[in-house]
Scaffold this motif. Structure first.
Motif, PDB file in Angstrom:
ATOM      1  N   VAL A 164       0.864  -1.179   0.000  1.00 19.38           N
ATOM      2  CA  VAL A 164       0.000   0.000   0.000  1.00 19.38           C
ATOM      3  C   VAL A 164       0.897   1.224   0.000  1.00 19.38           C
ATOM      4  CG1 VAL A 164      -1.884   1.244   1.109  1.00 19.38           C
ATOM      5  CG2 VAL A 164      -1.724  -1.249   1.367  1.00 19.38           C
ATOM      6  N   SER A 165       0.859   2.003  -1.060  1.00 19.69           N
ATOM      7  CA  SER A 165       1.656   3.223  -1.116  1.00 19.69           C
ATOM      8  C   SER A 165       0.786   4.409  -0.761  1.00 19.69           C
ATOM      9  CB  SER A 165       2.266   3.437  -2.506  1.00 19.69           C
ATOM     10  OG  SER A 165       3.050   4.617  -2.503  1.00 19.69           O
ATOM     11  N   THR A 166       1.226   5.156   0.254  1.00 26.64           N
ATOM     12  CA  THR A 166       0.494   6.362   0.662  1.00 26.64           C
ATOM     13  C   THR A 166       1.343   7.607   0.442  1.00 26.64           C
ATOM     14  OG1 THR A 166       1.229   6.296   2.984  1.00 26.64           O
ATOM     15  CG2 THR A 166      -0.709   5.002   2.397  1.00 26.64           C
ATOM     16  N   THR A 167       2.494   7.430  -0.180  1.00 28.76           N
ATOM     17  CA  THR A 167       3.284   8.595  -0.557  1.00 28.76           C
ATOM     18  C   THR A 167       2.640   9.247  -1.780  1.00 28.76           C
ATOM     19  OG1 THR A 167       5.548   9.369  -0.972  1.00 28.76           O
ATOM     20  CG2 THR A 167       4.862   7.356  -2.100  1.00 28.76           C
ATOM     21  N   SER A 175      -2.083  -1.218  -3.664  1.00 27.50           N
ATOM     22  CA  SER A 175      -3.147  -0.283  -3.318  1.00 27.50           C
ATOM     23  C   SER A 175      -2.567   1.099  -3.012  1.00 27.50           C
ATOM     24  CB  SER A 175      -3.927  -0.789  -2.093  1.00 27.50           C
ATOM     25  OG  SER A 175      -4.588  -2.005  -2.384  1.00 27.50           O
ATOM     26  N   TYR A 176      -3.448   2.109  -3.036  1.00 22.53           N
ATOM     27  CA  TYR A 176      -3.032   3.485  -2.790  1.00 22.53           C
ATOM     28  C   TYR A 176      -3.959   4.136  -1.755  1.00 22.53           C
ATOM     29  CZ  TYR A 176      -0.694   2.916  -7.340  1.00 22.53           C
ATOM     30  OH  TYR A 176       0.082   2.475  -8.378  1.00 22.53           O
ATOM     31  N   ALA A 177      -3.396   5.033  -0.981  1.00 25.36           N
ATOM     32  CA  ALA A 177      -4.184   5.882  -0.087  1.00 25.36           C
ATOM     33  C   ALA A 177      -3.475   7.221   0.016  1.00 25.36           C
ATOM     34  CB  ALA A 177      -4.338   5.236   1.291  1.00 25.36           C
ATOM     35  N   GLY A 178      -4.206   8.250   0.451  1.00 26.86           N
ATOM     36  CA  GLY A 178      -3.601   9.571   0.603  1.00 26.86           C
ATOM     37  C   GLY A 178      -4.364  10.646  -0.130  1.00 26.86           C
ATOM     38  N   ILE A 198     -10.584   8.306   5.424  1.00 25.54           N
ATOM     39  CA  ILE A 198     -11.526   7.588   4.566  1.00 25.54           C
ATOM     40  C   ILE A 198     -10.771   6.819   3.490  1.00 25.54           C
ATOM     41  CG2 ILE A 198     -13.451   7.836   2.959  1.00 25.54           C
ATOM     42  CD1 ILE A 198     -14.264  10.361   4.511  1.00 25.54           C
ATOM     43  N   SER A 199      -9.716   7.421   2.954  1.00 24.18           N
ATOM     44  CA  SER A 199      -8.905   6.762   1.935  1.00 24.18           C
ATOM     45  C   SER A 199      -8.357   5.438   2.459  1.00 24.18           C
ATOM     46  CB  SER A 199      -7.758   7.690   1.519  1.00 24.18           C
ATOM     47  OG  SER A 199      -7.015   7.166   0.459  1.00 24.18           O
ATOM     48  N   ALA A 200      -7.906   5.443   3.706  1.00 25.25           N
ATOM     49  CA  ALA A 200      -7.417   4.206   4.329  1.00 25.25           C
ATOM     50  C   ALA A 200      -8.538   3.174   4.423  1.00 25.25           C
ATOM     51  CB  ALA A 200      -6.857   4.514   5.715  1.00 25.25           C
TER      52      ALA A 200
END
Length: 532
Positions: free
Chosen positions: A290-293, A486-489, A503-505
């Motif tokens: 999971v990349s959140t950068t 997956s992505y978040a941020g 919410i993204s998480a």
């Protein structure tokens, strides 16, 4: 929570980035039964929501408004605790103070939250506008509820939510809100420039301009005028610490000082993520990454070209949020002229935003400025007899503007712009000796956002919430070309800001569960925290 590992073929998860999105994703997945490790390139957690200390002052270096409290409440309840247990929240009165160009320092507007107070303020400035505001806030509340229940928690894996008959019934009312700008919506209803600015400025929290975001986002006024503005004592960094604390409580491991330079993949026959590669050459295997950068950095630097869902060409016509010139100022003596939150608005707003988002961009002077004085509420952020100021000036998303520094050591153009900002605050708010009273000074500029946070074009928040970059049109929370990535941020669904990142998480969790509902994940009746 019942784990479903079918989509990842295992339990090992690595999360890139220890901002709020990374920490929240890690906490939710760990509570789901995965073994989660977070890798953060910097030596401290927080990302954009960082912290800096010097000479007894402690500054938040990013977000400073605590809005959408129910999103924080929901997140913490999913993990067996509550915002009340994790944070010391203080309501702010006034919610914020407004100074406007040419009005004089003696006549600021104090905006107090609460429907009756807001109506009285508007009516006192523009007779007849109180009734209009009442209707405006009814609409804002409806739009907010609709967004929470239909749009923000939707991963858009399926378009079923958008074709729901109940939602389709609302289309005649929704269509104008999506196709007209916030500024046009406000200007149609209110005449006084100050009132228009109070209702239009929340567009900046969305990384945009009131002339560029859809009028659906008038929902933001529901938050500050109806609901109220809270402050977590200790600063917004305490929110990051709380999310970290809950994540660790649920078994998450966090490694700082561990820059990720690549996402490893296999292509047999479909491409899938197999882990990450660190700057020191170490490879870490994982069943899910999971990349959140920053999404642009993830796609263009951490993945090979043929596996990019959002390659460099995709970004050419996209709109970043503004850049930011930040000033962290420790000031000797008191500053009662400033509220906890203070806004300075220029008279020619269109020109101001044109300087930031237009074709030929430049740092506006004078500028519309936001000043946070947390020491008005919190005696832990400054030494006795001193004030703590966090100043944000929206500027173009352009790293060539330069980098900041401590005590005037930033690039000359950045420090010169900061001097003008300090002089403007001094003049507009009636503090003529402000510059002479500054004992601690640090500047942060778009070049810093690019270098330190890998922010695309040095933007300060993420992708702006234009119509073409909102909801179904925003980047999804998973790669289309690489399974188990997956992505978040702030650059992906649902958008910008700390609540959106939470919410993204949750959207990552919903994808893993195969949950395509449009609302939040159901909260457990009671989940005891580990170790409780």
């Amino acid at each position: 929570m019942t784990p479903d590992h079918s989509r990842t073929n295992g339990r090992e998860v690595v999360v890139i980035g220890a901002g709020i999105a990374g920490l929240a994703t890690a906490a939710l997945l760990s509570a789901e039964g995965y073994d989660v490790t977070v890798y953060e390139g910097r030596d401290e957690i927080g990302g954009r929501a960082g912290s800096w200390e010097r000479d007894g002052f402690r500054f938040d270096t990013g977000p400073s408004w605590y809005l959408m409290p129910e999103v924080f409440d929901h997140f913490f309840r999913l993990l067996g605790t509550s915002a009340e247990d994790e944070l010391d929240l203080v309501p702010l009165t006034p919610a914020y103070r407004v100074f406007t160009e040419n009005e004089g320092a003696e006549q600021p507007l104090d905006v107090v939250s609460g429907r009756a107070e807001a109506i009285a303020l508007f009516e006192g400035i523009e007779p007849g506008s109180g009734t209009v505001l009442d209707e405006y806030l009814d609409s804002a509340g409806d739009a907010y509820d609709l967004s929470i229940n239909r749009f923000l928690y939707d991963s858009y894996e399926s378009l079923g939510g958008l074709t729901d008959p109940e939602l389709l019934k609302l289309l005649p009312r929704l269509a104008p809100l999506l196709t007209r700008s916030l500024s046009s919506y406000v200007e149609k209803r209110f005449q006084d420039p100050r009132l228009r600015q109070v209702l239009g400025y929340p567009a900046v929290f969305l990384g945009g301009s009131p002339f560029g975001v859809p009028s659906l986002y008038h929902l933001m006024s529901h938050l500050d005028l109806d609901e109220g503005v809270l402050y977590p004592r200790g600063g917004l960094t305490t929110v990051i610490q709380a999310v970290e604390r809950v994540a660790v409580r649920h078994g998450v491991t966090i490694r700082t000082g561990a820059p990720v330079v690549g996402i490893t993949t296999e292509e047999d026959p479909k491409a899938r993520a197999t882990g990450i590669r660190l700057q020191d050459g170490t490879t870490v295997a994982a069943d899910l990454v999971v990349s959140t950068t920053d999404l642009h950095h993830t796609e263009t630097q951490l993945l090979p070209e043929h596996l990019r869902t959002y390659p460099e060409s995709w970004w050419k016509n996209k709109t970043p949020s503004p850049g930011a010139l930040l000033l962290l100022l420790g000031v000797e003596g008191e500053l009662p002229q400033l509220a906890h939150h203070t806004l300075l608005f220029t008279a020619d707003w269109r020109e101001n935003f044109g300087a930031i988002f237009g074709k030929d961009t430049y740092i506006p002077d004078p500028a519309s400025i936001y000043v946070c004085r947390p020491s008005a509420t919190d005696d832990s952020v400054a030494p006795e007899g001193h004030e703590n100021l966090f100043v944000l000036v929206p500027v173009p998303a352009d790293p060539s503007i330069g980098r900041g520094g401590v005590d005037g050591a930033g690039d000359a153009s950045v420090e010169a712009a900061a001097d003008l900002v300090i002089a403007q605050i001094a003049e507009w708010t009636g503090v003529p000796d402000l510059a002479d009273r500054i004992v601690v000074r640090r500047t942060i500029a778009p070049g810093d956002f690019e270098a330190d946070l890998h922010a695309w074009r040095g933007n300060s928040l993420g992708l702006a919430h234009t119509l073409g970059q909102s909801a179904v049109f925003r980047p999804r929370n998973a790669s289309k070309k690489v399974e188990n990535l997956s992505y978040a941020g702030g650059s992906v669904l649902p958008g910008i800001g700390l609540p959106m990142c939470l919410i993204s998480a949750e959207l990552v969790l919903k994808r893993l569960r195969g949950d395509r509902s449009t609302g939040p994940v159901a909260e457990p009746a009671h989940v005891a925290s580990p170790g409780a």
